[in-house]
Design a protein around this motif. Structure first.
Motif, PDB file in Angstrom:
ATOM      1  N   LEU A 396       0.795  -1.227   0.000  1.00 49.98           N
ATOM      2  CA  LEU A 396       0.000   0.000   0.000  1.00 49.98           C
ATOM      3  C   LEU A 396       0.828   1.278   0.000  1.00 49.98           C
ATOM      4  CD1 LEU A 396      -2.575  -1.487   2.443  1.00 49.98           C
ATOM      5  CD2 LEU A 396      -3.177  -0.566   0.209  1.00 49.98           C
ATOM      6  N   CYS A 397       2.048   1.234   0.507  1.00 50.99           N
ATOM      7  CA  CYS A 397       2.889   2.435   0.521  1.00 50.99           C
ATOM      8  C   CYS A 397       3.732   2.439  -0.757  1.00 50.99           C
ATOM      9  CB  CYS A 397       3.763   2.454   1.768  1.00 50.99           C
ATOM     10  SG  CYS A 397       2.813   2.660   3.289  1.00 50.99           S
ATOM     11  N   THR A 398       3.138   2.935  -1.800  1.00 52.48           N
ATOM     12  CA  THR A 398       3.733   2.869  -3.140  1.00 52.48           C
ATOM     13  C   THR A 398       4.363   4.196  -3.535  1.00 52.48           C
ATOM     14  OG1 THR A 398       1.640   3.555  -4.110  1.00 52.48           O
ATOM     15  CG2 THR A 398       2.004   1.178  -3.825  1.00 52.48           C
ATOM     16  N   ALA A 399       5.162   4.148  -4.589  1.00 56.21           N
ATOM     17  CA  ALA A 399       5.758   5.374  -5.116  1.00 56.21           C
ATOM     18  C   ALA A 399       4.674   6.347  -5.550  1.00 56.21           C
ATOM     19  CB  ALA A 399       6.683   5.037  -6.282  1.00 56.21           C
ATOM     20  N   GLU A 400       3.560   5.815  -6.069  1.00 56.09           N
ATOM     21  CA  GLU A 400       2.444   6.672  -6.499  1.00 56.09           C
ATOM     22  C   GLU A 400       1.842   7.435  -5.326  1.00 56.09           C
ATOM     23  OE1 GLU A 400       3.435   3.766  -9.394  1.00 56.09           O
ATOM     24  OE2 GLU A 400       2.785   3.462  -7.301  1.00 56.09           O
ATOM     25  N   LEU A 401       1.744   6.775  -4.178  1.00 49.38           N
ATOM     26  CA  LEU A 401       1.209   7.443  -2.986  1.00 49.38           C
ATOM     27  C   LEU A 401       2.095   8.618  -2.593  1.00 49.38           C
ATOM     28  CD1 LEU A 401      -0.719   7.568  -0.504  1.00 49.38           C
ATOM     29  CD2 LEU A 401       0.845   5.979   0.636  1.00 49.38           C
ATOM     30  N   PHE A 402       3.401   8.419  -2.614  1.00 50.03           N
ATOM     31  CA  PHE A 402       4.308   9.489  -2.206  1.00 50.03           C
ATOM     32  C   PHE A 402       4.356  10.602  -3.249  1.00 50.03           C
ATOM     33  CE2 PHE A 402       6.141   5.632  -0.064  1.00 50.03           C
ATOM     34  CZ  PHE A 402       5.636   5.956   1.196  1.00 50.03           C
ATOM     35  N   ASP A 403       4.244  10.250  -4.525  1.00 51.77           N
ATOM     36  CA  ASP A 403       4.188  11.279  -5.570  1.00 51.77           C
ATOM     37  C   ASP A 403       2.929  12.130  -5.416  1.00 51.77           C
ATOM     38  OD1 ASP A 403       6.553  10.423  -6.656  1.00 51.77           O
ATOM     39  OD2 ASP A 403       5.618   9.193  -8.226  1.00 51.77           O
ATOM     40  N   LYS A 404       1.821  11.478  -5.108  1.00 53.90           N
ATOM     41  CA  LYS A 404       0.531  12.170  -4.942  1.00 53.90           C
ATOM     42  C   LYS A 404       0.607  13.216  -3.838  1.00 53.90           C
ATOM     43  CE  LYS A 404      -4.188  11.245  -3.358  1.00 53.90           C
ATOM     44  NZ  LYS A 404      -5.125  10.187  -2.876  1.00 53.90           N
ATOM     45  N   ALA A 408       3.424  17.606   0.863  1.00 54.46           N
ATOM     46  CA  ALA A 408       2.502  17.616   2.001  1.00 54.46           C
ATOM     47  C   ALA A 408       3.291  17.416   3.295  1.00 54.46           C
ATOM     48  CB  ALA A 408       1.455  16.517   1.848  1.00 54.46           C
ATOM     49  N   GLY A 409       2.602  17.511   4.426  1.00 60.56           N
ATOM     50  CA  GLY A 409       3.222  17.280   5.718  1.00 60.56           C
ATOM     51  C   GLY A 409       3.811  18.537   6.322  1.00 60.56           C
ATOM     52  N   SER A 473      -5.831  13.579   3.715  1.00 60.13           N
ATOM     53  CA  SER A 473      -5.517  14.765   2.910  1.00 60.13           C
ATOM     54  C   SER A 473      -4.169  15.354   3.305  1.00 60.13           C
ATOM     55  CB  SER A 473      -6.597  15.824   3.123  1.00 60.13           C
ATOM     56  OG  SER A 473      -6.537  16.318   4.463  1.00 60.13           O
ATOM     57  N   ALA A 474      -3.729  16.319   2.517  1.00 62.57           N
ATOM     58  CA  ALA A 474      -2.488  17.026   2.832  1.00 62.57           C
ATOM     59  C   ALA A 474      -2.589  17.711   4.185  1.00 62.57           C
ATOM     60  CB  ALA A 474      -2.178  18.046   1.734  1.00 62.57           C
ATOM     61  N   ASP A 475      -3.781  18.243   4.503  1.00 63.02           N
ATOM     62  CA  ASP A 475      -3.980  18.892   5.807  1.00 63.02           C
ATOM     63  C   ASP A 475      -3.827  17.890   6.953  1.00 63.02           C
ATOM     64  OD1 ASP A 475      -4.427  21.319   4.608  1.00 63.02           O
ATOM     65  OD2 ASP A 475      -6.621  21.185   4.713  1.00 63.02           O
ATOM     66  N   ASP A 476      -4.318  16.666   6.743  1.00 60.89           N
ATOM     67  CA  ASP A 476      -4.175  15.631   7.775  1.00 60.89           C
ATOM     68  C   ASP A 476      -2.703  15.356   8.052  1.00 60.89           C
ATOM     69  OD1 ASP A 476      -6.947  15.126   8.139  1.00 60.89           O
ATOM     70  OD2 ASP A 476      -6.950  13.846   6.337  1.00 60.89           O
ATOM     71  N   PHE A 477      -1.922  15.181   6.979  1.00 61.89           N
ATOM     72  CA  PHE A 477      -0.507  14.865   7.161  1.00 61.89           C
ATOM     73  C   PHE A 477       0.238  16.042   7.789  1.00 61.89           C
ATOM     74  CE2 PHE A 477      -1.429  11.904   3.504  1.00 61.89           C
ATOM     75  CZ  PHE A 477      -1.395  10.759   4.286  1.00 61.89           C
ATOM     76  N   ALA A 478      -0.129  17.259   7.423  1.00 60.68           N
ATOM     77  CA  ALA A 478       0.497  18.437   8.030  1.00 60.68           C
ATOM     78  C   ALA A 478       0.201  18.486   9.530  1.00 60.68           C
ATOM     79  CB  ALA A 478      -0.002  19.710   7.350  1.00 60.68           C
ATOM     80  N   ILE A 512       6.058   8.360   8.148  1.00 63.13           N
ATOM     81  CA  ILE A 512       7.013   9.420   8.479  1.00 63.13           C
ATOM     82  C   ILE A 512       7.241  10.331   7.275  1.00 63.13           C
ATOM     83  CG2 ILE A 512       9.442   9.866   9.041  1.00 63.13           C
ATOM     84  CD1 ILE A 512       9.363   7.306  10.770  1.00 63.13           C
ATOM     85  N   GLN A 513       7.406   9.738   6.085  1.00 56.44           N
ATOM     86  CA  GLN A 513       7.633  10.535   4.877  1.00 56.44           C
ATOM     87  C   GLN A 513       6.453  11.445   4.582  1.00 56.44           C
ATOM     88  OE1 GLN A 513      10.083  11.137   2.899  1.00 56.44           O
ATOM     89  NE2 GLN A 513       8.995  12.155   1.211  1.00 56.44           N
ATOM     90  N   LEU A 514       5.231  10.944   4.788  1.00 59.21           N
ATOM     91  CA  LEU A 514       4.043  11.733   4.464  1.00 59.21           C
ATOM     92  C   LEU A 514       3.833  12.884   5.437  1.00 59.21           C
ATOM     93  CD1 LEU A 514       1.706   8.753   3.550  1.00 59.21           C
ATOM     94  CD2 LEU A 514       2.535  10.514   1.960  1.00 59.21           C
TER      95      LEU A 514
END
Length: 654
Positions: A396-404, A408-409, A473-478, A512-514
């Motif tokens: 589930l933690c794919t390169a596509e997820l991190f590109d998307k 963020a964060g 969302s990006a807000d969640d990760f931030a 952690i990356q997100l």
């Protein structure tokens, strides 16, 4: 042929009907297949007592104590047998042990009250009557919860307790018990909330407040725990209990002078208090005062010869060598049938270390295996479940997820995560980097693991994490990143960067990356046989259940390497891998590699890490106060003939 469950049910029915010979035969049927079956041993002992076969009953109880040393009902039966033999003093001692291990045993309290009164011990009799009255006034549901909890049926206890609290949502004893269950299950956030609420309902309930302090400390909310302990101490500054509790919280907040002063005050009143002597030893060890720590540990087991924690604390210094007298004392304690569970575990690991140092590797492995077997039986760890959990991270933690979610964060660059497996050399890397003027060393912080646990949700068997990472969302990760920065602030000093050394964070590099995309990550890697066998020999305080079996630790190492390969694939360049063996070969080169990765200038202090004056709380605290050495390398080789399960699990990684 009848199953075990059918035979036990038949034995119980026969005993209830007074058919003791029949019940004994049913229990023997189970024991023929499984000689250490606790329920069968208990029923056989009861049957023999009623049949007046007292020697046989005593033999079954001895076997039961060896298999389940903290089974309260076994000690209650020991008390009944002692009464049948006319030995009131032995009966009183057995009933007292029964209620220590299971305070819900009303028959044991009743007999203690009666016998203590007859033996001229009015204070003990009064205490037993008070406890009996407390049980009588306890709702039957909570009595059942207490009983299940102390007999190891935690999930059943939780089920009953939650059902009771739906109808009695402000019952503080129910809330306290559910919080204790939460601690046992590792659901610390819920435990803290329950106890905080209960304290508001009954602010003068001392047990609630003590439990609340414990929950706060387990969540590493050290400042709040200190506030609560200080408030208790202010109520009665002369109470040794409150002095000791505040001293422990002083240690957690780094106020060691205050901790030492309070421990000394306790020891003036209670000079032989083994728990305080041991705690004082831990504080001295953390501050690098090894000789003083050793002296306090020795005083602790001199005061209480079965105090396994003190013996293991000496072994855990890694540099201590037991005398022949100390070795004999531990051997004698390990043979006791009534030794408490954790004392037995601590002494087993300490004997493993003592025999290893003496070069008796067969005896050493026997004790290491014994300690691990005891701990493994206590856990619910499944190697298959862990393999599946880590495979889901890969899926589930794919390169596509991190590109998307690129960009963020929280943008803070402050955190440095040192992760991997325990006993892989991470404390050494932390000590090297924390010797740099721009880096604070902290602790093995639980924040990332707690967030991952929260994201899993409450649905049994269907955790939402890591799938939920695709829904956030990006807000969640931030927010996650900002919360991490805020909640870890209390562990920092003044340096711009800080280290989180929780090894298990390797499972959550995607998270952690997100949430902290600018954080730096170092993977502390060690030779698989050295790392895994070192973990097998180490008794961890909590959280490393995979180390309690050679197959389990080998599989975990293999799964870890596989997952780290995945992170390298989907987050190229994110993780710097540092081999422990490379650090031993060329300290300066590897130190410069790490500082380059962290974008920090080289400082000589990093090479002189053993001179750095800071508190170190992990099992390697004494080792990292010495110059670089190879004492732990190839330590598994003298044990090789017993390590086939580990080699098989590691496979091609060796």
């Amino acid at each position: 042929m009848a199953t075990r469950e059918e035979q036990l049910a038949s034995a119980q029915s026969a005993l209830q009907a007074g058919k003791f010979a029949e019940g004994l035969e049913c229990a023997k049927g189970v024991l023929a297949d499984e000689p250490k079956d606790g329920e069968a041993l208990y029923m056989a002992a009861v049957a023999c007592r009623y049949l007046k076969h007292s020697d046989a009953a005593a033999d079954y109880l001895q076997q039961l104590h060896a298999a389940m040393p903290e089974y309260g009902r076994a000690w209650q039966e020991e008390g009944h047998l002692a009464l049948a033999r006319g030995d009131n003093a032995a009966a009183l001692s057995a009933f007292a042990k029964a209620t220590r291990f299971n305070p819900a045993l009303d028959a044991s309290w009743r007999e203690q009250a009666r016998i203590a009164g007859e033996l001229g011990q009015p204070e003990a009799a009064s205490n037993a009557r008070a406890q009996l009255d407390r049980l009588k006034n306890l709702p039957r549901e909570l009595l059942a919860v207490t009983n299940h909890l102390h007999e190891g049926r935690v999930l059943r206890a939780e089920e009953i307790c939650r059902h009771y609290l739906r109808s009695n949502p402000q019952d503080v004893e129910g809330m306290r018990l559910l919080a204790r269950i939460g601690v046992d299950l590792g659901i610390l956030e819920d435990a803290e909330f329950l106890l905080e609420s209960a304290v508001t309902f009954e602010p003068d309930n001392i047990q609630l407040r003590l439990d609340y302090i414990d929950a706060l400390r387990r969540r590493q909310k050290f400042a709040r725990a200190h506030e609560e302990a200080a408030a208790l101490h202010a109520r009665d500054p002369e109470s040794p209990l409150f002095q000791s509790r505040l001293a422990i919280e002083n240690m957690q907040t780094g106020e060691y002078d205050g901790a030492f002063e309070l421990f000394e005050r306790v020891l003036k009143k209670l000079p032989g208090d083994h728990a305080t002597l041991t705690s004082m030893g831990h504080a001295l060890k953390t501050m690098g005062k090894q000789d003083d720590a050793v002296a306090h540990y020795r005083k602790a087991f001199a005061a209480k010869p079965d105090h396994g924690d003190a013996f293991y604390a000496l072994a855990n210094l890694k540099t201590y060598r037991f005398s022949s007298d100390e070795l004999a004392a531990m051997e004698a304690q390990s043979k006791r049938g009534d030794l408490a569970f954790m004392d037995r575990v601590h002494i087993a690991f300490a004997l493993g270390k003592a025999h290893e140092d003496a070069g008796d590797y067969e005896a050493s492995f026997k004790y290491y295996a014994q300690g691990n077997e005891l701990k493994r039986a206590q856990t619910r760890y499944s190697a298959d479940a862990m393999t599946e959990e880590l495979a889901r991270q890969k899926e589930l933690c794919t390169a596509e997820l991190f590109d998307k979610h690129s960009g963020a964060g929280d943008p803070s660059p402050d955190p440095i995560f040192i992760l991997g497996l325990p006993r892989a050399g991470s404390t050494l890397l932390e000590q090297i980097l924390a010797s740099h003027s721009q880096v604070d060393g902290t602790l093995e912080l639980p924040n990332v693991l707690a967030l991952a646990h929260r994201l899993r949700g409450r649905t049994m068997g269907a955790p939402r994490y890591p799938e939920i990472l695709h829904e956030l969302s990006a807000d969640d990760f931030a927010k996650f990143g900002a919360d991490f920065m805020e909640s870890t602030r209390l562990h920092r000093q003044d340096a711009p960067f800080f280290i989180d050394k929780m090894p298990n964070n390797f499972r959550h590099i995607g998270l952690i990356q997100l949430m902290l995309p600018n954080a730096k990550i170092i993977d502390a890697r060690r030779d698989p046989m050295d790392c895994c066998f070192s973990g097998f020999k180490q008794l961890f305080a909590e959280g490393q259940e995979f180390t309690y079996g050679l197959n389990e630790v080998g599989r975990y190492y293999s799964d870890y390497v596989d997952l780290m390969d995945h992170w390298d694939s989907v987050l190229p360049g994110k993780v710097l891998r540092v081999s422990h063996e490379d650090v031993l070969d060329d300290l300066e080169e590897q130190t410069r590699r790490m500082l380059d990765h962290l974008e920090l200038p080289f400082e000589q202090a990093c090479l002189d890490f053993h001179k750095t004056d800071r508190a170190v709380r992990t099992a390697s605290s004494e080792q990292v106060r010495q110059p670089i050495n190879r004492k732990g390398q190839n330590a598994w080789q003298p044990f090789e003939k017993w390590l086939d399960p580990l080699k098989l699990a590691l496979g091609d990684l060796i």
